[in-house]
Scaffold this active site. Sequence first.
Site, PDB file in Angstrom:
ATOM      1  N   LYS A   1      12.912 -14.928 -10.117  1.00 26.97           N
ATOM      2  CA  LYS A   1      12.155 -13.854 -10.766  1.00 26.97           C
ATOM      3  C   LYS A   1      11.232 -14.439 -11.837  1.00 26.97           C
ATOM      4  O   LYS A   1      11.671 -15.252 -12.676  1.00 26.97           O
ATOM      5  CB  LYS A   1      13.141 -12.868 -11.402  1.00 26.97           C
ATOM      6  CG  LYS A   1      12.437 -11.675 -12.000  1.00 26.97           C
ATOM      7  CD  LYS A   1      13.407 -10.692 -12.618  1.00 26.97           C
ATOM      8  CE  LYS A   1      12.624  -9.625 -13.347  1.00 26.97           C
ATOM      9  NZ  LYS A   1      13.446  -8.832 -14.227  1.00 26.97           N
TER      10      LYS A   1
ATOM     11  N   LYS B   1     -15.866  -0.033  11.049  1.00 27.68           N
ATOM     12  CA  LYS B   1     -14.564  -0.634  11.336  1.00 27.68           C
ATOM     13  C   LYS B   1     -14.336  -0.786  12.836  1.00 27.68           C
ATOM     14  O   LYS B   1     -13.754  -1.763  13.298  1.00 27.68           O
ATOM     15  CB  LYS B   1     -13.482   0.246  10.727  1.00 27.68           C
ATOM     16  CG  LYS B   1     -12.200  -0.466  10.450  1.00 27.68           C
ATOM     17  CD  LYS B   1     -11.385   0.260   9.407  1.00 27.68           C
ATOM     18  CE  LYS B   1     -11.959   0.108   8.014  1.00 27.68           C
ATOM     19  NZ  LYS B   1     -11.161   0.715   6.990  1.00 27.68           N
TER      20      LYS B   1
ATOM     21  N   ASP C   1      -3.565  -6.029   2.423  1.00 27.87           N
ATOM     22  CA  ASP C   1      -4.639  -6.965   2.763  1.00 27.87           C
ATOM     23  C   ASP C   1      -4.344  -8.382   2.275  1.00 27.87           C
ATOM     24  O   ASP C   1      -4.805  -9.346   2.853  1.00 27.87           O
ATOM     25  CB  ASP C   1      -5.964  -6.487   2.145  1.00 27.87           C
ATOM     26  CG  ASP C   1      -6.499  -5.266   2.879  1.00 27.87           C
ATOM     27  OD1 ASP C   1      -6.293  -5.196   4.104  1.00 27.87           O
ATOM     28  OD2 ASP C   1      -7.091  -4.385   2.231  1.00 27.87           O
TER      29      ASP C   1
ATOM     30  N   ASN D   1       0.858  -1.180   0.000  1.00 30.66           N
ATOM     31  CA  ASN D   1       0.000   0.000   0.000  1.00 30.66           C
ATOM     32  C   ASN D   1       0.893   1.229   0.000  1.00 30.66           C
ATOM     33  O   ASN D   1       2.020   1.161   0.479  1.00 30.66           O
ATOM     34  CB  ASN D   1      -0.846   0.061   1.280  1.00 30.66           C
ATOM     35  CG  ASN D   1      -1.947  -0.962   1.285  1.00 30.66           C
ATOM     36  OD1 ASN D   1      -2.078  -1.759   0.369  1.00 30.66           O
ATOM     37  ND2 ASN D   1      -2.719  -0.958   2.339  1.00 30.66           N
TER      38      ASN D   1
ATOM     39  N   PRO E   1      -3.253 -11.777   7.820  1.00 29.05           N
ATOM     40  CA  PRO E   1      -3.903 -11.633   9.122  1.00 29.05           C
ATOM     41  C   PRO E   1      -4.186 -10.150   9.377  1.00 29.05           C
ATOM     42  O   PRO E   1      -3.420  -9.287   8.944  1.00 29.05           O
ATOM     43  CB  PRO E   1      -2.854 -12.153  10.112  1.00 29.05           C
ATOM     44  CG  PRO E   1      -1.554 -12.051   9.388  1.00 29.05           C
ATOM     45  CD  PRO E   1      -1.861 -12.231   7.930  1.00 29.05           C
ATOM     46  N   ASP E   2      -5.293  -9.859  10.051  1.00 28.19           N
ATOM     47  CA  ASP E   2      -5.602  -8.481  10.421  1.00 28.19           C
ATOM     48  C   ASP E   2      -5.026  -8.241  11.816  1.00 28.19           C
ATOM     49  O   ASP E   2      -5.505  -8.805  12.805  1.00 28.19           O
ATOM     50  CB  ASP E   2      -7.117  -8.254  10.397  1.00 28.19           C
ATOM     51  CG  ASP E   2      -7.450  -6.781  10.543  1.00 28.19           C
ATOM     52  OD1 ASP E   2      -6.889  -6.141  11.462  1.00 28.19           O
ATOM     53  OD2 ASP E   2      -8.242  -6.271   9.743  1.00 28.19           O
ATOM     54  N   ILE E   3      -3.995  -7.446  11.890  1.00 23.12           N
ATOM     55  CA  ILE E   3      -3.260  -7.266  13.158  1.00 23.12           C
ATOM     56  C   ILE E   3      -4.137  -6.564  14.188  1.00 23.12           C
ATOM     57  O   ILE E   3      -4.223  -6.967  15.345  1.00 23.12           O
ATOM     58  CB  ILE E   3      -1.949  -6.488  12.900  1.00 23.12           C
ATOM     59  CG1 ILE E   3      -1.116  -7.242  11.860  1.00 23.12           C
ATOM     60  CG2 ILE E   3      -1.159  -6.290  14.186  1.00 23.12           C
ATOM     61  CD1 ILE E   3       0.018  -6.449  11.244  1.00 23.12           C
TER      62      ILE E   3
ATOM     63  N   PHE F   1      -6.396   2.999  12.533  1.00 25.73           N
ATOM     64  CA  PHE F   1      -6.505   4.084  11.565  1.00 25.73           C
ATOM     65  C   PHE F   1      -7.354   3.590  10.400  1.00 25.73           C
ATOM     66  O   PHE F   1      -7.418   2.379  10.155  1.00 25.73           O
ATOM     67  CB  PHE F   1      -5.114   4.506  11.059  1.00 25.73           C
ATOM     68  CG  PHE F   1      -4.536   5.644  11.858  1.00 25.73           C
ATOM     69  CD1 PHE F   1      -4.251   5.480  13.195  1.00 25.73           C
ATOM     70  CD2 PHE F   1      -4.295   6.876  11.263  1.00 25.73           C
ATOM     71  CE1 PHE F   1      -3.721   6.530  13.938  1.00 25.73           C
ATOM     72  CE2 PHE F   1      -3.767   7.932  11.993  1.00 25.73           C
ATOM     73  CZ  PHE F   1      -3.483   7.753  13.334  1.00 25.73           C
TER      74      PHE F   1
ATOM     75  N   LYS G   1     -13.410  -4.512  14.141  1.00 26.43           N
ATOM     76  CA  LYS G   1     -12.049  -4.809  14.591  1.00 26.43           C
ATOM     77  C   LYS G   1     -11.932  -4.858  16.111  1.00 26.43           C
ATOM     78  O   LYS G   1     -10.854  -5.144  16.623  1.00 26.43           O
ATOM     79  CB  LYS G   1     -11.090  -3.764  14.046  1.00 26.43           C
ATOM     80  CG  LYS G   1     -11.215  -3.594  12.530  1.00 26.43           C
ATOM     81  CD  LYS G   1      -9.883  -3.695  11.876  1.00 26.43           C
ATOM     82  CE  LYS G   1      -9.999  -3.473  10.386  1.00 26.43           C
ATOM     83  NZ  LYS G   1      -8.769  -3.766   9.689  1.00 26.43           N
TER      84      LYS G   1
HETATM   85  O1  C5P Z   1      -9.443  -2.630   7.087  1.00 25.09           O
HETATM   86  P1  C5P Z   1      -8.472  -1.503   6.958  1.00 25.09           P
HETATM   87  O2  C5P Z   1      -7.172  -1.878   6.295  1.00 25.09           O
HETATM   88  O3  C5P Z   1      -9.035  -0.255   6.373  1.00 25.09           O
HETATM   89  O4  C5P Z   1      -8.138  -1.135   8.497  1.00 25.09           O
HETATM   90  C1  C5P Z   1      -7.192  -0.202   8.809  1.00 25.09           C
HETATM   91  C2  C5P Z   1      -6.713  -0.406  10.214  1.00 25.09           C
HETATM   92  O5  C5P Z   1      -6.483  -1.785  10.480  1.00 25.09           O
HETATM   93  C3  C5P Z   1      -5.382   0.270  10.465  1.00 25.09           C
HETATM   94  O6  C5P Z   1      -5.306   0.587  11.844  1.00 25.09           O
HETATM   95  C4  C5P Z   1      -4.389  -0.827  10.103  1.00 25.09           C
HETATM   96  O7  C5P Z   1      -3.128  -0.617  10.720  1.00 25.09           O
HETATM   97  C5  C5P Z   1      -5.089  -2.059  10.612  1.00 25.09           C
HETATM   98  N1  C5P Z   1      -4.808  -3.263   9.851  1.00 25.09           N
HETATM   99  C6  C5P Z   1      -4.090  -4.286  10.439  1.00 25.09           C
HETATM  100  N2  C5P Z   1      -3.859  -5.445   9.766  1.00 25.09           N
HETATM  101  C7  C5P Z   1      -4.346  -5.608   8.514  1.00 25.09           C
HETATM  102  C8  C5P Z   1      -5.091  -4.595   7.894  1.00 25.09           C
HETATM  103  C9  C5P Z   1      -5.288  -3.431   8.591  1.00 25.09           C
HETATM  104  O8  C5P Z   1      -3.654  -4.127  11.591  1.00 25.09           O
HETATM  105  N3  C5P Z   1      -4.110  -6.743   7.881  1.00 25.09           N
END
Ligand code: C5P
Length: 417
Positions: free
Chosen positions: A304, A355, A294, A226, A322-324, A341, A359
């Site tokens: 390569k 969100k 994501d 990103n 994974p979503d941290i 954020f 989350k």
């Molecule tokens: O779902 P989105 O990417 O918009 O969410 C943004 C928030 O979630 C931010 O705080 C980002 O650091 C966190 N995040 C995360 N792990 C991910 C995707 C987003 O911690 N895989």
Amino acid sequence: MTPRILLIISGGIAAYKSLELVRLLRKRGIAVRAVLTGSAQQFVTPLSLGVLTENPVFTDLFDLKDEQEIGHIQLSRQADLVVVAPATANIIAKMANGIADDLATTLLLATDKPVLAVPAMNVRMWHHRATQRNLVRLHADGVHIMTPDDGAMACGEFGTGRLPEPEAILAEIERLLALPKNSDSLAGQPDFADAPETNTALHGKHILITAGPTHEPIDPVRYIANRSSGKQGFAIAAAAAQAGARVTLVAGPVQLPTPPGVDRIDVQTAREMLSAVETALPADAAIMVAAVADWRTADAADQKLKKDGSGQPAPLALVENPDILATLGRHAHRPALLIGFAAETQQIAEHAQAKLARKGADWIVANDVSGDVMGGENNAVQIVTPSGIETWPVLPKGQVADKLIAKVAHALSARSD
Ligand code: C5P
């Protein structure tokens, strides 16, 4: 020595609240001299302010008696802090442009002391691009600016623009003067000149921050990422360390120096970031600023990838990362304050609200990235919590960091009381 405030009152319906502010300041042992603009005198009288401040009140630049006895330059410099409350859109515009056409604005231009502006105005005037532009300029000039409250306005409209309550203004003045809070008297406190300058608001707290992008390899030379410079997350880490916290900053690949006093862990991928974050727990607050990718490739190639001449691109199978933030939201060692954020380009507040729930976070800092926020120096944010939405003006990222850390310190101290 008694701390001294020069209070400049400009003309708005909220001017009446300045009387209560003076009462609180006097009760707190702070000396006040008041200056009224011409239009402020339509709302409050020099007489009532004179009684409450127990000092002469100044209104006129060309009052010779005052000029002989005190001089406007001297008046602007005898205070420890100059406070403009309420600060109308008009006086903010004059301050931002260095206009000095009456006593109040002349004092503001002549002062060498810190200035706090407490804006109050109609919601549309607050959001007007001219006002927001002027606020950015004032911030850059080092003027401290409080965010107005949300609520019903005297004119019948609803939104951001109400003067913060006098107690909140007093608290900000105490902070800027480095006075101890919640004490009615300054007796026994060190002289103003000797007051400590160190900010210890987060002393003894561990703050965990993620920043920057992640890079998810496709092959040894290509990756998915990103756009993120890491500037906002690094500024928050710097502000937290300045406030006395132990700071762990888990940083994706960025070209930024480590802020003083910050423990930095460099990572490349989302999975590495998650592992570093979990290893750093427990933390009192976690602020997840990183723009985590994501998806990652199901299998990164060892070599390569080559064009094979068929005209068909190499297939790229993706799997979700994974979503941290969400992982922390349901973690056994979930930090007491969990902040995410959200970079959005439309329906910013609505998406952030969703969100928050999804989350398991306490606050979402929603930023409008439809402009030049990415990699830029300024940020426009809204703080979304279960109890409402705070809209902050466009600010340099350093000031967003300072304000956010002040809010974090306040929330953590409220939780431990
Ligand atoms: O779902 P989105 O990417 O918009 O969410 C943004 C928030 O979630 C931010 O705080 C980002 O650091 C966190 N995040 C995360 N792990 C991910 C995707 C987003 O911690 N895989």
